[in-house]
Scaffold this motif. Sequence first.
Motif, short mmCIF file in Angstrom:
data_model
loop_
_atom_site.label_atom_id
_atom_site.label_comp_id
_atom_site.label_asym_id
_atom_site.label_seq_id
_atom_site.Cartn_x
_atom_site.Cartn_y
_atom_site.Cartn_z
N ARG A 16 0.83 -1.21 0.00
CA ARG A 16 0.00 0.00 0.00
C ARG A 16 0.86 1.26 0.00
NH1 ARG A 16 -4.88 0.35 -1.57
NH2 ARG A 16 -5.28 2.06 -0.09
N THR A 17 1.94 1.26 0.77
CA THR A 17 2.82 2.42 0.83
C THR A 17 3.52 2.63 -0.52
OG1 THR A 17 3.22 1.98 3.18
CG2 THR A 17 4.73 3.49 2.09
N ALA A 18 4.00 1.53 -1.11
CA ALA A 18 4.67 1.62 -2.41
C ALA A 18 3.72 2.13 -3.48
CB ALA A 18 5.23 0.25 -2.80
N LYS A 19 2.48 1.69 -3.43
CA LYS A 19 1.46 2.12 -4.40
C LYS A 19 1.19 3.63 -4.24
CE LYS A 19 -1.76 0.16 -7.23
NZ LYS A 19 -1.47 -0.80 -8.29
N LYS A 20 1.07 4.04 -2.98
CA LYS A 20 0.75 5.44 -2.70
C LYS A 20 1.89 6.37 -3.10
CE LYS A 20 -0.70 8.36 1.21
NZ LYS A 20 -1.00 8.37 2.67
N ARG A 21 3.13 5.93 -2.89
CA ARG A 21 4.29 6.80 -3.17
C ARG A 21 4.92 6.54 -4.54
NH1 ARG A 21 7.68 6.92 2.53
NH2 ARG A 21 5.90 7.15 3.95
N ASN A 22 4.31 5.65 -5.30
CA ASN A 22 4.82 5.34 -6.65
C ASN A 22 6.27 4.86 -6.64
OD1 ASN A 22 2.42 6.03 -8.12
ND2 ASN A 22 2.91 8.20 -7.76
N PHE A 23 6.58 3.97 -5.70
CA PHE A 23 7.91 3.37 -5.72
C PHE A 23 8.04 2.49 -6.95
CE2 PHE A 23 8.06 3.52 -0.80
CZ PHE A 23 8.55 4.82 -0.85
N PRO A 24 9.26 2.35 -7.49
CA PRO A 24 9.42 1.60 -8.73
C PRO A 24 9.16 0.11 -8.56
CG PRO A 24 11.57 2.16 -7.81
CD PRO A 24 10.54 2.89 -7.00
N THR A 25 8.70 -0.50 -9.65
CA THR A 25 8.48 -1.95 -9.70
C THR A 25 9.59 -2.59 -10.51
OG1 THR A 25 6.09 -1.65 -9.57
CG2 THR A 25 6.88 -3.78 -10.36
N GLU A 26 10.20 -3.62 -9.97
CA GLU A 26 11.31 -4.30 -10.64
C GLU A 26 10.90 -5.71 -11.03
OE1 GLU A 26 14.42 -3.08 -11.30
OE2 GLU A 26 13.76 -1.11 -10.57
N GLY A 27 11.49 -6.21 -12.10
CA GLY A 27 11.33 -7.61 -12.47
C GLY A 27 10.01 -7.89 -13.16
N LYS A 28 9.81 -9.15 -13.48
CA LYS A 28 8.61 -9.59 -14.16
C LYS A 28 8.08 -10.84 -13.47
CE LYS A 28 11.46 -12.11 -17.53
NZ LYS A 28 11.25 -13.43 -16.98
N PHE A 29 6.85 -11.18 -13.82
CA PHE A 29 6.23 -12.36 -13.21
C PHE A 29 7.09 -13.59 -13.53
CE2 PHE A 29 3.30 -15.87 -12.78
CZ PHE A 29 2.60 -15.52 -11.63
N PRO A 30 7.51 -14.35 -12.51
CA PRO A 30 8.44 -15.46 -12.76
C PRO A 30 7.77 -16.65 -13.44
CG PRO A 30 7.74 -15.47 -10.48
CD PRO A 30 7.13 -14.24 -11.10
N THR A 31 8.54 -17.32 -14.26
CA THR A 31 8.05 -18.57 -14.84
C THR A 31 8.23 -19.68 -13.82
OG1 THR A 31 10.20 -19.17 -15.76
CG2 THR A 31 8.77 -17.79 -17.13
N PHE A 32 7.56 -20.78 -14.06
CA PHE A 32 7.67 -21.93 -13.16
C PHE A 32 9.12 -22.40 -13.08
CE2 PHE A 32 7.33 -26.59 -12.37
CZ PHE A 32 6.76 -26.52 -11.12
N LEU A 33 9.83 -22.36 -14.20
CA LEU A 33 11.23 -22.80 -14.23
C LEU A 33 12.10 -21.88 -13.39
CD1 LEU A 33 13.29 -24.80 -15.38
CD2 LEU A 33 13.55 -23.27 -17.37
N GLU A 34 11.85 -20.56 -13.44
CA GLU A 34 12.64 -19.61 -12.64
C GLU A 34 12.41 -19.83 -11.14
OE1 GLU A 34 12.89 -15.74 -15.64
OE2 GLU A 34 11.11 -16.04 -14.40
N VAL A 35 11.18 -20.14 -10.79
CA VAL A 35 10.90 -20.42 -9.38
C VAL A 35 11.63 -21.68 -8.93
CG1 VAL A 35 9.09 -21.05 -7.72
CG2 VAL A 35 8.65 -19.26 -9.40
N LEU A 36 11.59 -22.72 -9.75
CA LEU A 36 12.30 -23.97 -9.42
C LEU A 36 13.80 -23.73 -9.28
CD1 LEU A 36 10.58 -26.75 -11.60
CD2 LEU A 36 10.39 -26.36 -9.13
#
Length: 426
Positions: free
Chosen positions: A191-211
């Motif tokens: 909520r704080t990051a959303k309110k202050r527009n903190f940057p978003t890094e990375g992308k949604f991980p694939t199953f292989l990246e999680v493994l």
Amino acid sequence: MTIAVLFISFFVLMLIGVPIAISLGASALFTMIVATDLPLGSIVQQAFTSLDSFSLLAIPLFILAGVLMSQGGVSKRLLRLADVLVGYLTGGLAIGTVLASMFFAAISGSGPATVAAIGSFMIPSMDKKGYDKPFAAAVTATAGSIGVILPPSIPFIMFGIVGGVSIGGLFLAGIIPGILVGLALMFVSYRTAKKRNFPTEGKFPTFLEVLKAINYAKWALLIPVIILGGIYSGFFSPTESAAVACMYALFIGLFVYKELTFKKLYSVFLEATLLNIPVIIIISFSISFAYLLSIERIPATIAQFITGISENMIITMLLVSAFLFVVGMFIDTISAVVILTPILLPVAVAVGIDPIHFGVIMVCNLAVGYVTPPLGVNLFVASHISKVSIERISRALVPFIIAMLVVIVIIIMIPQLSTFIPNLAK
């Protein structure tokens, strides 16, 4: 008379800057001279004999295990796993800090150790990516407090010893509350990051990246499994599990991750020793202080006073929680557990609270003390790492502290959150 002399002398010594361990011992000694007929030698005898405990040996061993893991590359691998799992979210670095702290908490059992291990990586990273620095320090400090709720927890060990409650049961009881606190802190971070527009890094991980991330951190993730699995399978006691954790951390640091060297072990053992010395001194004098309380029947008097206000379980626990919140601002967590358990546990039992559930309520409340001035240890560690003043961090802490207090109220209202897993293990 005895209560007044004991507590007034203790707080006076604290206010003039006397270290808490010395304040505990000196106030007990002064009270014995002024207000009792007890032999003065008994305070030293209690301080010495209190350390002759097999269960107590778990504390220095878990501290050593935490240092071995921090220096052996465990925290780095846990951070990478957390980054893969939540790094793509708004405020992902802050949320990842909380998640990584939860992973490390399940290894170290110490709040300040968790802040030091995770904060040294994450606070500079958040600062570099454009996060507000006081916010970065605040989220790291509060996330570190989970270190005393999730197993293995040093305050749970002390509560179990002083209150005669199963340490293994307390470890299991802390799992769901610890996860709830972590989720609450993640929500505030988002909520704080959303309110202050903190940057978003990375992308949604694939199953292989999680493994791959899980595989990279697998040796670290096995540690809590070994500790809890060993205790509840009957292979070893909680104290023996601490020794196993030390040996396992030493093995993976030297031979698997290879980030520990035999030359580096000297600094590791020196750091663990320096961390243990004040803890052991505080424990010894806390038990002397608690001994004087019990001799003078102070716990029974206070318990009678509290139950006289209300015998309703929820009202009583809310009153006790408010008291513990204030105490946590001024008294070290271990000291508070040793001193207050004999006072408050009979109150909890009298109103129908399960001792294990009360242990969780007590430790969760005192965990807030790690981030509340003037004695918030996690605050000082986060301030040192971030080079941000305590005052600026404290302002950023307010929503995190509110979130933790809300979770505590939920835990009080729903005892099954604490007792469900221990009951399954019976």
